[in-house]
Write an enzyme that holds these catalytic residues in place. Sequence first.
Site, PDB file in Angstrom:
ATOM      1  N   GLY A   1       0.834  -1.207   0.000  1.00  0.00           N
ATOM      2  CA  GLY A   1       0.000   0.000   0.000  1.00  0.00           C
ATOM      3  C   GLY A   1       0.864   1.251   0.000  1.00  0.00           C
ATOM      4  O   GLY A   1       2.056   1.195   0.307  1.00  0.00           O
TER       5      GLY A   1
ATOM      6  N   ARG B   1      -2.121   8.288   4.109  1.00  0.00           N
ATOM      7  CA  ARG B   1      -2.498   9.052   5.305  1.00  0.00           C
ATOM      8  C   ARG B   1      -1.304   9.430   6.189  1.00  0.00           C
ATOM      9  O   ARG B   1      -1.416  10.232   7.092  1.00  0.00           O
ATOM     10  CB  ARG B   1      -3.542   8.246   6.109  1.00  0.00           C
ATOM     11  CG  ARG B   1      -4.878   8.165   5.413  1.00  0.00           C
ATOM     12  CD  ARG B   1      -5.774   7.072   6.003  1.00  0.00           C
ATOM     13  NE  ARG B   1      -5.476   5.746   5.449  1.00  0.00           N
ATOM     14  CZ  ARG B   1      -6.171   4.648   5.732  1.00  0.00           C
ATOM     15  NH1 ARG B   1      -7.190   4.706   6.556  1.00  0.00           N
ATOM     16  NH2 ARG B   1      -5.849   3.488   5.193  1.00  0.00           N
TER      17      ARG B   1
ATOM     18  N   LYS C   1       4.951   3.739   4.480  1.00  0.00           N
ATOM     19  CA  LYS C   1       4.471   3.637   5.870  1.00  0.00           C
ATOM     20  C   LYS C   1       5.151   2.506   6.633  1.00  0.00           C
ATOM     21  O   LYS C   1       5.581   2.694   7.769  1.00  0.00           O
ATOM     22  CB  LYS C   1       2.957   3.403   5.834  1.00  0.00           C
ATOM     23  CG  LYS C   1       2.355   3.057   7.167  1.00  0.00           C
ATOM     24  CD  LYS C   1       0.841   3.098   7.124  1.00  0.00           C
ATOM     25  CE  LYS C   1       0.216   1.923   6.415  1.00  0.00           C
ATOM     26  NZ  LYS C   1      -1.248   1.965   6.459  1.00  0.00           N
TER      27      LYS C   1
ATOM     28  N   ARG D   1      32.602   7.880  21.905  1.00  0.00           N
ATOM     29  CA  ARG D   1      32.350   7.598  20.481  1.00  0.00           C
ATOM     30  C   ARG D   1      32.755   6.175  20.112  1.00  0.00           C
ATOM     31  O   ARG D   1      33.416   5.491  20.886  1.00  0.00           O
ATOM     32  CB  ARG D   1      33.059   8.648  19.643  1.00  0.00           C
ATOM     33  CG  ARG D   1      32.372  10.021  19.792  1.00  0.00           C
ATOM     34  CD  ARG D   1      33.161  11.118  19.152  1.00  0.00           C
ATOM     35  NE  ARG D   1      33.478  10.820  17.764  1.00  0.00           N
ATOM     36  CZ  ARG D   1      34.423  11.454  17.071  1.00  0.00           C
ATOM     37  NH1 ARG D   1      35.135  12.412  17.644  1.00  0.00           N
ATOM     38  NH2 ARG D   1      34.653  11.137  15.820  1.00  0.00           N
TER      39      ARG D   1
ATOM     40  N   ALA E   1      42.728  18.120  33.790  1.00  0.00           N
ATOM     41  CA  ALA E   1      41.681  18.910  33.130  1.00  0.00           C
ATOM     42  C   ALA E   1      42.192  19.536  31.843  1.00  0.00           C
ATOM     43  O   ALA E   1      43.294  20.078  31.805  1.00  0.00           O
ATOM     44  CB  ALA E   1      41.202  19.997  34.076  1.00  0.00           C
TER      45      ALA E   1
ATOM     46  N   ASN F   1      45.362  14.093  17.518  1.00  0.00           N
ATOM     47  CA  ASN F   1      45.506  12.849  16.754  1.00  0.00           C
ATOM     48  C   ASN F   1      45.489  13.074  15.248  1.00  0.00           C
ATOM     49  O   ASN F   1      45.793  12.191  14.483  1.00  0.00           O
ATOM     50  CB  ASN F   1      44.400  11.864  17.142  1.00  0.00           C
ATOM     51  CG  ASN F   1      43.015  12.429  16.896  1.00  0.00           C
ATOM     52  OD1 ASN F   1      42.817  13.647  16.948  1.00  0.00           O
ATOM     53  ND2 ASN F   1      42.061  11.565  16.623  1.00  0.00           N
TER      54      ASN F   1
HETATM   55  C1  UD1 Z   1      -7.751  -2.947   6.185  1.00  0.00           C
HETATM   56  C2  UD1 Z   1      -8.983  -3.829   6.035  1.00  0.00           C
HETATM   57  C3  UD1 Z   1      -9.981  -3.466   7.142  1.00  0.00           C
HETATM   58  C4  UD1 Z   1      -9.318  -3.670   8.499  1.00  0.00           C
HETATM   59  C5  UD1 Z   1      -8.025  -2.884   8.591  1.00  0.00           C
HETATM   60  C6  UD1 Z   1      -7.290  -3.285   9.839  1.00  0.00           C
HETATM   61  C7  UD1 Z   1      -9.259  -4.244   3.635  1.00  0.00           C
HETATM   62  C8  UD1 Z   1     -10.010  -3.897   2.424  1.00  0.00           C
HETATM   63  N1  UD1 Z   1      -9.579  -3.594   4.743  1.00  0.00           N
HETATM   64  O1  UD1 Z   1      -8.146  -1.605   6.006  1.00  0.00           O
HETATM   65  O2  UD1 Z   1     -11.126  -4.264   7.051  1.00  0.00           O
HETATM   66  O3  UD1 Z   1     -10.205  -3.279   9.524  1.00  0.00           O
HETATM   67  O4  UD1 Z   1      -7.169  -3.174   7.464  1.00  0.00           O
HETATM   68  O5  UD1 Z   1      -6.157  -2.474  10.065  1.00  0.00           O
HETATM   69  O6  UD1 Z   1      -8.421  -5.134   3.598  1.00  0.00           O
HETATM   70  N2  UD1 Z   1      -1.937  -3.179   0.886  1.00  0.00           N
HETATM   71  C9  UD1 Z   1      -1.321  -3.779  -0.188  1.00  0.00           C
HETATM   72  N3  UD1 Z   1      -1.808  -3.541  -1.431  1.00  0.00           N
HETATM   73  C10 UD1 Z   1      -2.876  -2.746  -1.676  1.00  0.00           C
HETATM   74  C11 UD1 Z   1      -3.517  -2.129  -0.564  1.00  0.00           C
HETATM   75  C12 UD1 Z   1      -3.021  -2.380   0.699  1.00  0.00           C
HETATM   76  O7  UD1 Z   1      -0.356  -4.524  -0.028  1.00  0.00           O
HETATM   77  O8  UD1 Z   1      -3.251  -2.588  -2.833  1.00  0.00           O
HETATM   78  C13 UD1 Z   1      -1.397  -3.421   2.224  1.00  0.00           C
HETATM   79  C14 UD1 Z   1      -0.960  -2.149   2.948  1.00  0.00           C
HETATM   80  O9  UD1 Z   1       0.418  -1.912   2.743  1.00  0.00           O
HETATM   81  C15 UD1 Z   1      -1.274  -2.439   4.392  1.00  0.00           C
HETATM   82  C16 UD1 Z   1      -2.404  -3.447   4.325  1.00  0.00           C
HETATM   83  O10 UD1 Z   1      -2.427  -3.949   3.020  1.00  0.00           O
HETATM   84  O11 UD1 Z   1      -0.201  -3.010   5.082  1.00  0.00           O
HETATM   85  C17 UD1 Z   1      -3.756  -2.808   4.672  1.00  0.00           C
HETATM   86  O12 UD1 Z   1      -4.006  -1.739   3.802  1.00  0.00           O
HETATM   87  P1  UD1 Z   1      -4.698  -0.406   4.282  1.00  0.00           P
HETATM   88  O13 UD1 Z   1      -4.878   0.456   3.114  1.00  0.00           O
HETATM   89  O14 UD1 Z   1      -3.999   0.148   5.457  1.00  0.00           O
HETATM   90  O15 UD1 Z   1      -6.126  -0.987   4.716  1.00  0.00           O
HETATM   91  P2  UD1 Z   1      -7.149  -0.360   5.767  1.00  0.00           P
HETATM   92  O16 UD1 Z   1      -7.922   0.706   5.131  1.00  0.00           O
HETATM   93  O17 UD1 Z   1      -6.474  -0.064   7.030  1.00  0.00           O
HETATM   94 CA    CA Z   2      -4.408   0.013   7.690  1.00  0.00          CA
END
Ligand code: UD1
Ligand code: CA
Length: 472
Positions: A11, A15, A22, A333, A380, A386
């Site tokens: 992802g 945010r 992240k 150090r 002191a 060096n």
């Molecule tokens: C997700 C869940 C939600 C849950 C929450 C818990 C889904 C649709 N929703 O929401 O139900 O309550 O986690 O924290 O799964 N990621 C990918 N590829 C993508 C999108 C995301 O690998 O295309 C990874 C992100 O890096 C992350 C994880 O999946 O580590 C969750 O993605 P995120 O976008 O944070 O989902 P939430 O909206 O938090």
């Molecule tokens: Ca999440």
Amino acid sequence: MKVTGIVLAAGVGKRMNSAFPKVLHKILGRPMISYPVDALKAVHPERIVIVAGKWMDEIKKALKDDAITYAIQKKPMGTADALLKAKRYLGDLDGTILLCNADTPLITHYTLKKFLNHHRVKRNTLSFISFNTDSPSQYGRVIRDESGRVCGIVEDKDATKRQKEINEVNSGIYAMEAEALSCIKKIQPSLVSGEYYLTDMVEIIYRENGKVGTYPIKDSIEAQGINTRADLSRAIDMMRARIISKWMDEGVTFIDAGRVFVEPAVLIGRDTIIYPNVYLEGNTAIGQGCTIYPNVRIIDSSIGDDAVIKDSTLIEESRIEGSSSIGPFAHIRPRSIIGRGAKIGNFVEVKKSTIGSGSKAMHLSYLGDASIGDGVNIGAGAITCNYDGRMKHKTVIEDMVFIGSDSQLVAPVRVGKGAYIAAGSTITRDVPAGSLAISRAEQRHIEKWALRKKTEHRKQKTENKKQKTKNR
Ligand code: UD1
Ligand code: CA
């Protein structure tokens, strides 16, 4: 029974408002993703697959673990798409898949083990960890049918007003049987976000009469997802508190447990006392019965038993032996060794030097590239010179040497055993053992100098006055 661990980390983490992903943001010195990966490892899966995107190389570099397999999801099209990418990579999977979102760092291996066991005992096709929260807005809500069975998960973005009122939420941690993966293809993109939601598997499996269940946990802290900087800050604090509480159980005293940061790999001996605003980082090991006063930061170093580290001291990649005293305001150090019972005091900087046992450098010194024996006294303001502008050179000070205050030792130079250096000397040649080296201008007195100066001053003043009246 075969278990495959999968971590979703492709992802963007929008945010977080960050220039880097992240999952590489740090929690007590370690990238966020390393926490769920370690928790998974403790369940001993046959393999761990991380689904990564654009930052795959950075994640690989941060984790430095050859045993991990990586699958790429070039475009983050949702968690279901991410899982599909892992599946493609793994080929024909069998057994159980234990899947975590990479942004759920507080999950423990104890909970994962219990969860996996629950999943097996219930013979579910898919299970997920759920919890209740008063602020469910960033989680998918658990939907139940009239009989109370789980029949779906609705994402916040897609939820109706009534669904938003549900407090039971999805943690993003799932256990599923390999055959469940066949339903991913049936997932349709969300009409709201266009993403393929992994959570839709729940409804599909339910409709197809598969067994879906939740594993509700009471400690919702473990399931906190990190989406914003505020979430990150809370997670750091929770992880911090967890580590401190473990060390309290092990017999460590914290004067203010809320204001000490101890990274996960650090070790602390019994009856050590730690004051507020102390940071213990990396592979640091603190012995028993030590006292660490406020504002100290220790990185990748070992501190022997009964040592005292006084206020506002920084120690990096060094070894401090037992019963020694460092600080206040000292900087040790990298690659330094401070011997048993040695004392390094106010505003002393030590770099790549060995200080023998019982030796002292109490005030305002720089000791760089030096090898200092036992029982040495550094006065002191004494320093080693060096660096000649091009190269670094060594200073050797043998046992029982006395270095007078404000001396300079111009390296390379050796001061023989038991020698004395007179205060204010600049030492450029080796000093034979047992001798006194003195290299400063001899003191002389100019008689009545002060009186002469006074008379001259008075004369000048009268002269100036005369000049002023003339000019008027
Ligand atoms: C997700 C869940 C939600 C849950 C929450 C818990 C889904 C649709 N929703 O929401 O139900 O309550 O986690 O924290 O799964 N990621 C990918 N590829 C993508 C999108 C995301 O690998 O295309 C990874 C992100 O890096 C992350 C994880 O999946 O580590 C969750 O993605 P995120 O976008 O944070 O989902 P939430 O909206 O938090
Ligand atoms: Ca999440």
